[in-house]
Write a protein that holds these residues in place. Structure first.
Motif, PDB file in Angstrom:
ATOM      1  N   ALA A 167      37.663 -23.849  57.572  1.00 12.68           N
ATOM      2  CA  ALA A 167      38.349 -22.489  57.833  1.00 12.68           C
ATOM      3  C   ALA A 167      39.624 -22.469  58.292  1.00 12.68           C
ATOM      4  CB  ALA A 167      37.611 -21.742  58.939  1.00 12.68           C
ATOM      5  N   MET A 168      40.721 -21.213  57.406  1.00 12.19           N
ATOM      6  CA  MET A 168      41.865 -22.043  58.198  1.00 12.19           C
ATOM      7  C   MET A 168      43.274 -20.347  58.609  1.00 12.19           C
ATOM      8  SD  MET A 168      45.150 -23.287  56.350  1.00 12.19           S
ATOM      9  CE  MET A 168      44.970 -25.217  56.403  1.00 12.19           C
ATOM     10  N   PHE A 169      43.300 -20.446  59.771  1.00 13.09           N
ATOM     11  CA  PHE A 169      44.335 -19.185  59.360  1.00 13.09           C
ATOM     12  C   PHE A 169      46.034 -19.596  59.195  1.00 13.09           C
ATOM     13  CE2 PHE A 169      46.706 -15.810  61.963  1.00 13.09           C
ATOM     14  CZ  PHE A 169      46.751 -14.863  61.666  1.00 13.09           C
TER      15      PHE A 169
ATOM     16  N   PHE B 232      38.984 -28.824  64.946  1.00 10.22           N
ATOM     17  CA  PHE B 232      40.369 -28.119  65.105  1.00 10.22           C
ATOM     18  C   PHE B 232      41.210 -28.766  65.351  1.00 10.22           C
ATOM     19  CE2 PHE B 232      37.507 -24.335  67.812  1.00 10.22           C
ATOM     20  CZ  PHE B 232      37.772 -24.042  66.663  1.00 10.22           C
TER      21      PHE B 232
ATOM     22  N   THR C 289      46.337 -22.879  61.854  1.00  5.84           N
ATOM     23  CA  THR C 289      45.615 -24.118  62.627  1.00  5.84           C
ATOM     24  C   THR C 289      43.844 -23.661  61.448  1.00  5.84           C
ATOM     25  OG1 THR C 289      43.352 -23.035  64.434  1.00  5.84           O
ATOM     26  CG2 THR C 289      44.316 -21.091  63.954  1.00  5.84           C
ATOM     27  N   ARG C 290      43.761 -24.756  61.443  1.00  6.00           N
ATOM     28  CA  ARG C 290      42.380 -25.048  60.488  1.00  6.00           C
ATOM     29  C   ARG C 290      40.807 -25.668  61.590  1.00  6.00           C
ATOM     30  NH1 ARG C 290      44.359 -28.713  55.506  1.00  6.00           N
ATOM     31  NH2 ARG C 290      44.116 -30.057  58.021  1.00  6.00           N
ATOM     32  N   PHE C 291      39.627 -25.447  61.014  1.00  7.29           N
ATOM     33  CA  PHE C 291      38.713 -25.568  61.948  1.00  7.29           C
ATOM     34  C   PHE C 291      37.481 -26.679  60.387  1.00  7.29           C
ATOM     35  CE2 PHE C 291      34.162 -24.817  62.152  1.00  7.29           C
ATOM     36  CZ  PHE C 291      33.249 -25.585  63.167  1.00  7.29           C
TER      37      PHE C 291
END
Lengths: 457, 111
Positions: free
Chosen positions: A451-453, A121, A109-111
């Motif tokens: 940001a990314m998880f 997102f 998931t990236r923001f």
């Protein structure tokens, strides 16, 4: 035990036979004489003594067995037997068939919050199916499910990233066909999965949109690796449908790599050769040659793509951690052709162009269609630090650029600095945070936070 | 250069990402997480207590498998799974037959 039983049986037999002989026979016919009786009694006493001795010896042996600490006791033997039964049962239940199946892949998931645009997102899950039909035959496919929210509108996208079968012909040659990640350069084939890529996005020249190189191709390939003395080399060559030239719209002059119907009979031919002088270093050269003329277009255009890549990955004692350096440089050279000029409002079909040409050349657009781009990326992870927290951190810097033809519409040279910090929860689970600064020739610079998880599973 | 990012918006979103990260990570079972320990890429540490890095298969594993991505713990997959994954990696990384076999043997012994 058995000997005891035998003795008891013999004695009983002897006694019984004596009684039977004494009772069953009519008196006077077969009476036992005193001497015979004495002899039998003696035999009996001898047997009795012998049996007692045997019994005692056996009891001693049993006692010794029970006292011996190294040997298993009866309850232990019973437990071992039960465990054995259980293992047999489990083995039977999990018995495999001939073929092997494994599901792997990644999710993220990236923001993105970019200056001048709405923040958004993204969520993607990309399962990969690996199906090993035999020691030599492997089928692999990746599906990418994407969820995007843009301008408040939700979208779901499904893409077949790749689906191909490969066959190991011998130690040094593997053949394959289908839709595969193009072995051109290293980003597309080796570094793009989100749990591998050290930053939340792709370098400018390597994205799915607006990139200079093919990310995937539809066709056939041959590849392999072999040693050269102490060094190593590898190769991958392919024949594919190839890209087509965009002759209208904003991207006029760029290549469309996502067309899966071949546009002409000329296939694209490309590949990469890699050389590893030492295990930590790899140098690569890639090329792709193709005719990119779209159907119905009256001019011929060829495209030659070339790239060099350098990788250096090592765990250094001196620097106390893992160093990962990547460099890729791409050149794209497409034959110059005349496009219908966009602003005149005639940019529809290739067929219209001849009319326009007769009317006047000022309506045509032509430029030197050469592009280049690349990136340099350096990552450091203090894997040898005493602090666990530091061992999980990674610091990344990347400089990427794109040089586009000056005469092309809406094509501006650009370059981008990205600085990132990653936190690795395990070897394939990472939280990435990056700051980007982009400069566009003749336009406004802009900044972004991404940001990314990501999880590789 | 003016930084016109909406900081408040960013903070909120980062918070959300953080929460969803934790949620996603939490989805893994304890066992899966335990399987992946030790969770550092350090080759020496991953190989610790497994087999000395100087032997054939372990050395090839340490040299080859770090070239593109972090090394995963041998214990994270079963023998059967490593067979398939190593087949996949042989094709992707253009490994030689020797490298393929030695690394596979090492992983099967070390998992």
């Amino acid at each position: 035990m058995n000997t005891t039983h035998t003795y008891i049986a013999l004695i009983s037999l002897a006694l019984c036979s004596g009684t039977v002989l004494g009772q069953g026979q009519p008196p006077g016919e077969a009476t036992v004489s005193r001497a015979e009786h004495q002899a039998l009694k003696k035999d009996f006493e001898a047997l009795w003594a012998e049996m007692k001795a045997v019994r005692e010896a056996q009891a001693d042996a049993e006692r010794a067995l029970l006292q011996d600490a190294s040997g298993p006791t009866w309850p232990e033997l019973e437990r071992i037997r039960l465990t054995q039964d259980m293992i047999e049962q489990i083995l039977l239940e999990t018995k495999y068939g001939e073929s092997n199946f494994h599901v792997t892949g990644f999710a993220f998931t990236r923001f993105t919050n970019q200056e001048g645009e709405d923040s958004s997102f993204t969520a993607v899950v990309a399962p990969i199916i690996l199906w090993e039909l035999s020691d030599r035959l492997l089928f692999e496919a990746e599906l990418e499910f994407g969820l995007e929210t843009e301008d408040g509108e939700g979208k779901t996208e499904v893409e077949l990233e790749y689906a191909h079968a490969s066959y190991i012909l011998n130690d040094y040659v593997t053949l394959g066909a289908g839709k595969f990640l193009t072995p051109f350069g290293i980003f597309g084939e080796r570094l793009h999965p989100s749990w591998i890529n050290k930053l939340p996005d792709a370098p400018m020249a390597f994205g799915h949109h607006g990139g200079l190189v093919p990310m995937s191709s539809l066709g056939a390939y041959v590849r392999g690796g072999f040693p050269i003395a102490d060094a190593k080399a590898n190769y991958a060559f392919y024949l594919s449908n190839g890209p087509s030239l965009n002759i209208e719209g904003h991207g006029v002059g760029t290549l469309n790599f996502e067309n899966f119907d071949d546009i002409n009979n000329n296939k694209a031919f490309g590949g990469r050769i890699g050389f590893l002088p030492i295990p930590e270093v790899e140098l690569g050269y890639s090329f792709q040659f193709s005719n990119v003329t779209p159907s119905g277009f009256d001019q011929q255009a060829d495209a030659l793509l070339q790239s060099i890549d350098i990788s250096y990955v090592t765990e250094s004692d001196l620097l106390g951690g893992l160093i990962d350096v990547r460099f890729e440089l791409v050149f794209s050279d497409v034959d110059d052709v005349a496009f219908a000029a966009e602003e005149e409002g005639h940019a529809e079909e290739g067929g219209h162009m001849e009319e326009e040409e007769e009317e006047g050349l000022e309506e045509l657009l032509t430029f030197n269609n050469e592009r280049s781009g690349g990136y340099f990326q350096l990552a450091y992870r203090p894997t040898k630090s005493d602090l666990e927290f530091l061992r999980k951190m990674e610091f990344v810097g990347r400089y990427g650029w794109l040089d586009l033809p000056s005469g092309a519409p809406e094509a501006f040279d650009q370059n981008r600095w990205t600085l990132g910090v990653n936190y690795w929860l395990d070897p394939s689970t990472v939280f990435k945070l990056a700051y980007e600064h982009t400069e566009i020739d003749g336009g406004d610079d802009f900044d972004a936070i991404k940001a990314m998880f990501s999880i590789g599973f | 250069m003016t930084m016109r990012l909406n900081i408040r918006n960013s903070m909120q979103s980062l918070f959300l990402i953080g929460i969803s990260s934790l949620a996603l990570h939490g989805c893994k079972t304890e066992q899966q997480i335990a399987d992946r320990e030790p969770d550092t890429t350090s080759i020496a540490q991953v190989g610790e207590g497994v087999s000395p890095i100087t032997t054939g298969g372990a050395k090839l594993w340490a040299e080859n498998c770090i070239r593109c991505h972090n090394i995963r713990n041998p214990a994270s997959l079963s023998d059967r799974q490593w067979e398939i994954v190593l087949h996949h990696m042989r094709v992707r990384a253009n490994l030689t037959a020797d490298e393929h076999q030695s690394i596979l043997e090492f992983l099967k012994a070390a998992n």
